[in-house]
Design an enzyme around this catalytic site. Structure first.
Site, PDB file in Angstrom:
ATOM      1  N   LYS A   8       0.848  -1.192   0.000  1.00 33.20           N
ATOM      2  CA  LYS A   8       0.000   0.000   0.000  1.00 33.20           C
ATOM      3  C   LYS A   8       0.887   1.246   0.000  1.00 33.20           C
ATOM      4  O   LYS A   8       2.063   1.212   0.354  1.00 33.20           O
ATOM      5  CB  LYS A   8      -0.935   0.015   1.205  1.00 33.20           C
ATOM      6  CG  LYS A   8      -0.216   0.067   2.577  1.00 33.20           C
ATOM      7  CD  LYS A   8       0.224   1.463   3.000  1.00 33.20           C
ATOM      8  CE  LYS A   8       1.019   1.462   4.286  1.00 33.20           C
ATOM      9  NZ  LYS A   8       1.546   2.821   4.637  1.00 33.20           N
ATOM     10  N   ASP A 130      -2.294  -1.188   9.695  1.00 33.48           N
ATOM     11  CA  ASP A 130      -2.533  -1.193   8.251  1.00 33.48           C
ATOM     12  C   ASP A 130      -3.244  -2.453   7.759  1.00 33.48           C
ATOM     13  O   ASP A 130      -3.600  -2.541   6.587  1.00 33.48           O
ATOM     14  CB  ASP A 130      -1.204  -1.053   7.482  1.00 33.48           C
ATOM     15  CG  ASP A 130      -0.626   0.353   7.573  1.00 33.48           C
ATOM     16  OD1 ASP A 130      -1.413   1.308   7.745  1.00 33.48           O
ATOM     17  OD2 ASP A 130       0.607   0.493   7.464  1.00 33.48           O
TER      18      ASP A 130
END
Length: 277
Positions: A8, A130
């Site tokens: 990401k 995350d």
């Protein structure tokens, strides 16, 4: 079962406040990118997590994820998990979180367990901030400690360059120094608007990372990385997460390619990656 775990990036990162429990409340715009770890998981004699070319700590994100799932769903199986890393560590790209999310989905599929994505956010936030986003794995605005996911309905896709210098930055170290710094707060609303409108000019003007000045103090060499990327013709440079990966932007694919050729001569990790999708 073989699965992929996508990295990401953050196109906006605001540290809203430090909460009483020691965690930080965040407001972020996040997107998946095309750098992927490869994971193979099968039923084993005992729980085992190995990583090609890297010695994992005994308590890593994947082993934590396995234990959370086994306790929550009373699973009796053991899992042999092997990881082939392509996402660099301490890079702000969520490699460990991506691996944990991919393993979570794989185990639930193997065990025939159906769960809502929203419930998975609550379950996986125990493993890392995350991980819920990596469960979602699409454009999103992310708040809280990472568990509050609001999808951004956008099919925007584009290429960027990711440069990871040889050093990493500890997320804990970056956040510990945040309070001592002079915090600034990006306008995350405008960054979200740029994604929805596919407005690259607005994105260039508004994307920002509140941890970037702190990371540059911890590792002044990041200034040189940024200058090298600018000298290579990239229009806008932004750090992802708590670093140390730097993201380089241009709407000109020829500039992206020429910058890649130039930067790979100096840095060991340079990749053209696909954002979104």
């Amino acid at each position: 079962m073989k699965v992929q775990a996508r990295a990401k990036i953050n196109l906006a990162l605001d540290v809203v406040e430090r909460m009483d429990n020691g965690y930080h409340s965040l407001d972020m715009i996040m997107a998946p990118i095309s750098i992927c770890d490869e994971i193979e998981i099968e039923i084993g004699i005992c729980d085992e997590v190995t990583c090609e070319g890297m010695k994992l700590p005994e308590k890593n994100t994947v082993s934590k994820m396995v234990q959370v799932l086994k306790e929550l769903y009373h699973l009796s199986s053991n899992y042999k998990i092997s990881i082939k890393k392509h996402i660099p560590a301490q890079a702000g790209l969520g490699g460990g979180s991506a691996d944990a999310a991919a393993v979570c989905k794989a185990i639930l599929q193997m065990e025939g367990i159906e769960e809502t994505e929203e419930n998975l956010y609550e379950i996986t936030k125990q493993v890392g901030a995350d991980v819920p986003f990596c469960i979602h794995d699409k454009w999103a605005r992310v708040k809280g400690i990472g568990e509050k996911i609001t999808p951004i309905e956008s099919d925007w896709q584009f290429n960027i360059i990711v440069v990871k210098p040889d050093f990493g930055i500890s997320t804990a170290n970056a956040f510990s120094k945040w309070k001592e710094s002079r915090p600034f707060h990006p306008d995350v609303d405008l960054v979200e608007s740029s994604i929805r409108e596919k407005n690259m000019d607005l994105l260039y003007q508004t994307m920002a990372n509140a941890l970037e000045p702190i990371a540059f103090e911890i590792e002044p060499e990041l200034n040189q990385v940024k200058m090298d990327m600018e000298d290579a013709g990239l229009v806008r440079i932004l750090m992802s997460g708590s670093g140390s990966s730097m993201l380089g932007f241009s709407v000109d694919e020829d500039v992206i390619q020429s910058a890649y050729e130039r930067l790979k001569e100096k840095y060991s990790f340079v990749q053209i990656v696909h954002v979104g999708g």
